[in-house]
Enzyme design. Sequence first.
Site, short mmCIF file in Angstrom:
data_model
loop_
_atom_site.label_atom_id
_atom_site.label_comp_id
_atom_site.label_asym_id
_atom_site.label_seq_id
_atom_site.Cartn_x
_atom_site.Cartn_y
_atom_site.Cartn_z
N GLU A 135 -9.73 28.79 -14.80
CA GLU A 135 -9.89 27.89 -13.66
C GLU A 135 -10.21 26.47 -14.10
O GLU A 135 -9.69 25.51 -13.50
CB GLU A 135 -10.98 28.43 -12.73
N SER A 164 -17.00 29.92 -12.21
CA SER A 164 -16.01 30.97 -12.50
C SER A 164 -14.99 30.47 -13.51
O SER A 164 -14.31 29.47 -13.27
CB SER A 164 -15.30 31.37 -11.20
N ARG A 187 -6.80 27.93 -4.74
CA ARG A 187 -7.21 27.16 -5.91
C ARG A 187 -6.09 26.23 -6.41
O ARG A 187 -5.96 25.99 -7.62
CB ARG A 187 -7.67 28.07 -7.05
#
Length: 351
Positions: free
Chosen positions: A343, A252, A174
């Site tokens: 995130e 998410s 990520r």
Amino acid sequence: MPEPTAVLLRDHTTFRLGGPAQHFYAVDSEADFVSAVQRADEAGTAVLVLGGGSNLVVADDGFAGVVVAVATRGIAADLSDCDPTSYGATCGGVSVTVAAGEPWDDFVARCVREGWVGVEALSGIPGTVGATPIQNVGAYGQQVADTIASIRTWDRVDRCQRTFAAGDCGFGYRTSRFKAEPGRYLVLAVTFQFKQGTLSAPLTYAELLAGLDVDQLGRAPMSAVRERVLSLRAGKGMVLDPHDHDTWSAGSFFTNPIVEAAAVPPGAPAWPQPDGSVKTSAAWLIEQAGFARGFGNELVSVSTKHTLALTNRGGARTSDLLSLARQVRDGVAQRFGIVLEPEPQLVGCSL
């Protein structure tokens, strides 16, 4: 250059949250994209680049600067050149260059139709192609870094175009060099290198494998993989639906934390990393800390379908969402000593 328009950013994010943009430009060419950002940079004005709005949490006060919504289009496939001695070449493959503003899932659907292998498990993810490398979007065992060959950018510091080979992009879980240097590079186009075929890349994700007829290498027809992924994501409220408040989210909300092996709670999922650390499940931590599906109130809640998503139930403000996010983060930290990281990009606000 188009003229700026007055808009509320809640109308341009999947959370459906956020106040007004001081200036808003919709651009459909690279020249206008770069020009809008350069003009703001020269004036010392803050810039927010907006793709599909699927990874943003925008403050109730909005954004006091220039918002540039990228709507560039174009997909060019090159199947003719195959020099095995050149960097990144794959015989029997295809090089595909995609404009930053192309919708990601539309591109994945085309890859499946054309037999371009490697992103079929990334079906159903909202947003634009240009946004995917920034946080190295991934799901069900695939990540965009697996197929990216190079990325063409505009460097706002050196004021020139720069193209990065995949090995120079700093891809990790990520993350990427573009996330590590936020705002410096405007992604103009992404070039992918795909193998060609009708079967998917080898699959390893158990939840996905359970619904597919795979061969001895773990491959299945790409069309079946896409259908299975879309079904799984829809069951978790991860496929956008204006009538389903569980999809009024950024997917998410927290990343899976990577910690020292000794910090993983007993019973928690654990995926060892090459450096000796361990990735564990944010969703498991959230559930075990007492935040079940549907936890929250009539304004915001944990998704009723997926513990890792925080959702706008229809009448929320960004401040309501952040309050819930802090409650979840702090509850996990108190229970397990692990601090979850958000995130989505937080614009004009913080946890």
